[in-house]
Write a protein that holds these residues in place. Structure first.
Motif, PDB file in Angstrom:
ATOM      1  N   TRP A 111       0.843  -1.199   0.000  1.00  0.00           N
ATOM      2  CA  TRP A 111       0.000   0.000   0.000  1.00  0.00           C
ATOM      3  C   TRP A 111       0.876   1.246   0.000  1.00  0.00           C
ATOM      4  O   TRP A 111       1.954   1.258   0.593  1.00  0.00           O
ATOM      5  N   LYS A 112       0.386   2.280  -0.666  1.00  0.00           N
ATOM      6  CA  LYS A 112       1.106   3.560  -0.691  1.00  0.00           C
ATOM      7  C   LYS A 112       0.307   4.603   0.099  1.00  0.00           C
ATOM      8  O   LYS A 112      -0.898   4.749  -0.098  1.00  0.00           O
ATOM      9  N   LEU A 136      11.582  14.109   0.858  1.00  0.00           N
ATOM     10  CA  LEU A 136      10.826  12.939   1.292  1.00  0.00           C
ATOM     11  C   LEU A 136      10.102  12.342   0.095  1.00  0.00           C
ATOM     12  O   LEU A 136       9.332  13.010  -0.587  1.00  0.00           O
ATOM     13  N   GLY A 137      10.389  11.069  -0.176  1.00  0.00           N
ATOM     14  CA  GLY A 137       9.769  10.400  -1.314  1.00  0.00           C
ATOM     15  C   GLY A 137       8.499   9.663  -0.915  1.00  0.00           C
ATOM     16  O   GLY A 137       7.808  10.038   0.035  1.00  0.00           O
ATOM     17  N   ASP A 138       8.195   8.587  -1.642  1.00  0.00           N
ATOM     18  CA  ASP A 138       6.984   7.812  -1.369  1.00  0.00           C
ATOM     19  C   ASP A 138       7.093   7.062  -0.047  1.00  0.00           C
ATOM     20  O   ASP A 138       8.187   6.685   0.392  1.00  0.00           O
ATOM     21  N   LEU A 139       5.938   6.838   0.561  1.00  0.00           N
ATOM     22  CA  LEU A 139       5.849   6.064   1.788  1.00  0.00           C
ATOM     23  C   LEU A 139       4.968   4.841   1.518  1.00  0.00           C
ATOM     24  O   LEU A 139       3.824   4.981   1.072  1.00  0.00           O
ATOM     25  N   PHE A 140       5.512   3.660   1.768  1.00  0.00           N
ATOM     26  CA  PHE A 140       4.796   2.419   1.521  1.00  0.00           C
ATOM     27  C   PHE A 140       4.579   1.650   2.818  1.00  0.00           C
ATOM     28  O   PHE A 140       5.339   1.810   3.785  1.00  0.00           O
ATOM     29  N   ASN A 152       6.964  -0.611   7.215  1.00  0.00           N
ATOM     30  CA  ASN A 152       6.849   0.751   6.681  1.00  0.00           C
ATOM     31  C   ASN A 152       8.145   1.088   5.950  1.00  0.00           C
ATOM     32  O   ASN A 152       9.236   0.951   6.524  1.00  0.00           O
ATOM     33  N   VAL A 153       8.031   1.521   4.713  1.00  0.00           N
ATOM     34  CA  VAL A 153       9.204   1.884   3.913  1.00  0.00           C
ATOM     35  C   VAL A 153       9.087   3.344   3.516  1.00  0.00           C
ATOM     36  O   VAL A 153       8.133   3.741   2.845  1.00  0.00           O
ATOM     37  N   ILE A 154      10.076   4.145   3.956  1.00  0.00           N
ATOM     38  CA  ILE A 154      10.060   5.589   3.686  1.00  0.00           C
ATOM     39  C   ILE A 154      11.236   5.913   2.772  1.00  0.00           C
ATOM     40  O   ILE A 154      12.402   5.658   3.111  1.00  0.00           O
ATOM     41  N   LYS A 155      10.939   6.487   1.629  1.00  0.00           N
ATOM     42  CA  LYS A 155      11.967   6.797   0.633  1.00  0.00           C
ATOM     43  C   LYS A 155      12.504   8.215   0.831  1.00  0.00           C
ATOM     44  O   LYS A 155      11.747   9.146   1.132  1.00  0.00           O
ATOM     45  N   ARG A 241      -3.863   0.800  -2.734  1.00  0.00           N
ATOM     46  CA  ARG A 241      -3.107  -0.387  -3.126  1.00  0.00           C
ATOM     47  C   ARG A 241      -2.104  -0.028  -4.224  1.00  0.00           C
ATOM     48  O   ARG A 241      -2.426   0.733  -5.136  1.00  0.00           O
ATOM     49  N   SER A 242      -0.905  -0.590  -4.128  1.00  0.00           N
ATOM     50  CA  SER A 242       0.167  -0.232  -5.050  1.00  0.00           C
ATOM     51  C   SER A 242       0.762  -1.468  -5.707  1.00  0.00           C
ATOM     52  O   SER A 242       0.835  -2.541  -5.111  1.00  0.00           O
ATOM     53  N   GLU A 243       1.199  -1.273  -6.937  1.00  0.00           N
ATOM     54  CA  GLU A 243       1.905  -2.320  -7.682  1.00  0.00           C
ATOM     55  C   GLU A 243       3.339  -1.883  -7.975  1.00  0.00           C
ATOM     56  O   GLU A 243       3.956  -2.321  -8.936  1.00  0.00           O
TER      57      GLU A 243
END
Length: 248
Positions: A111-112, A136-140, A152-155, A241-243
């Motif tokens: 999920w994003k 700060l990039g995308d957060l997944f 949690n993945v923080i770019k 939801r993310s792909e």
């Protein structure tokens, strides 16, 4: 010689009409049942269709409201915040999955984050270098139901290090508390590459304090493409939801 006359009693009117009336009554009942039930079925189908259209429109309004606010992490106006929260409540009122922890397959996967009331402002933003030096990039969020795990993945993108790309990954476990609530427990975190850790080392505790999901989370809306949650501090999280490649 007297003639004997046999008196034959005429058939009762009730006996004559009883059977035909039952038949007509049955036919009438079936017709009445059809006339009554059919409109109700149609109305239910219509209501379901209307509800689907309403959710679609709310999502469209929500998407428009998010334009230009960078997921809300760096703050927004009170008017915009109220508008978004009203749309969130509208979606929650149409929640198709009121018992998400009994249907965890619906939350499994990647999920994003597209909106959160958690904000990084003032001294926090300055300390973390999130004004000009670091982007700060995308957060997944990756949910692994089989392992009862959430990551949690923080770019991040560091401009001063030749546009270095890196990420913070926070691993947590979750336990089911109710049909809609889970308790999340912090396990570990890592920053890659090492150069990014050097950048955040002095303020690593602050970074974890912001993005650590520990506590409880109430899942207030779940469908095939969107998820909404509220934590013990009253924060709202909206994810889609993310792909993305990170999740493959």
């Amino acid at each position: 010689m007297a003639t004997l006359v046999k008196l034959v009693q005429p058939p009762s009117l009730m006996a004559f009409t009883h059977q035909p009336w039952q038949q007509h009554q049955a036919k009438f009942g079936e017709l009445l049942k059809f006339r009554l039930v059919n409109p109700i079925k149609t109305a239910t189908q219509s209501s379901s269709s209307t509800s689907s259209l309403e959710v679609s429109q709310i999502k469209e309004n929500f998407s428009q409201a998010l334009q230009g606010i960078n997921r809300g992490v760096f703050g927004t106006t009170s008017g915009k915040k109220s508008e978004i929260q009203e749309l969130v409540q509208q979606l929650e009122s149409q929640n198709p999955t009121p018992d998400p922890t009994l249907n965890l397959h619906k939350v499994d996967g990647c999920w994003k984050l597209i909106y959160s009331t958690i904000s990084i402002m003032g001294a926090k933003r300055t300390k973390l270098g999130l004004r000009d030096f670091i982007t700060l990039g995308d957060l997944f969020q990756i949910i692994d139901v089989a392992e009862s795990k959430a990551v949690n993945v923080i770019k991040f993108n560091v401009k001063g290090l030749n546009l270095l790309n890196g990420q913070l990954a926070i691993v947590a476990s979750f336990n089911i508390d109710s049909k809609s609530r889970v308790t999340i427990t912090y396990r570990e975190s890592t920053i890659t590459p090492d150069q990014l850790m050097n950048v955040f080392q002095k303020n690593y505790d602050l970074l974890l304090n912001i993005f650590n999901p520990e506590g409880w989370l109430e899942l207030t809306y779940v469908d095939d493409e969107m998820r909404i949650g509220r934590d013990q501090k009253g924060n709202i999280f909206v994810l889609e939801r993310s792909e993305e490649q990170i999740c493959l």
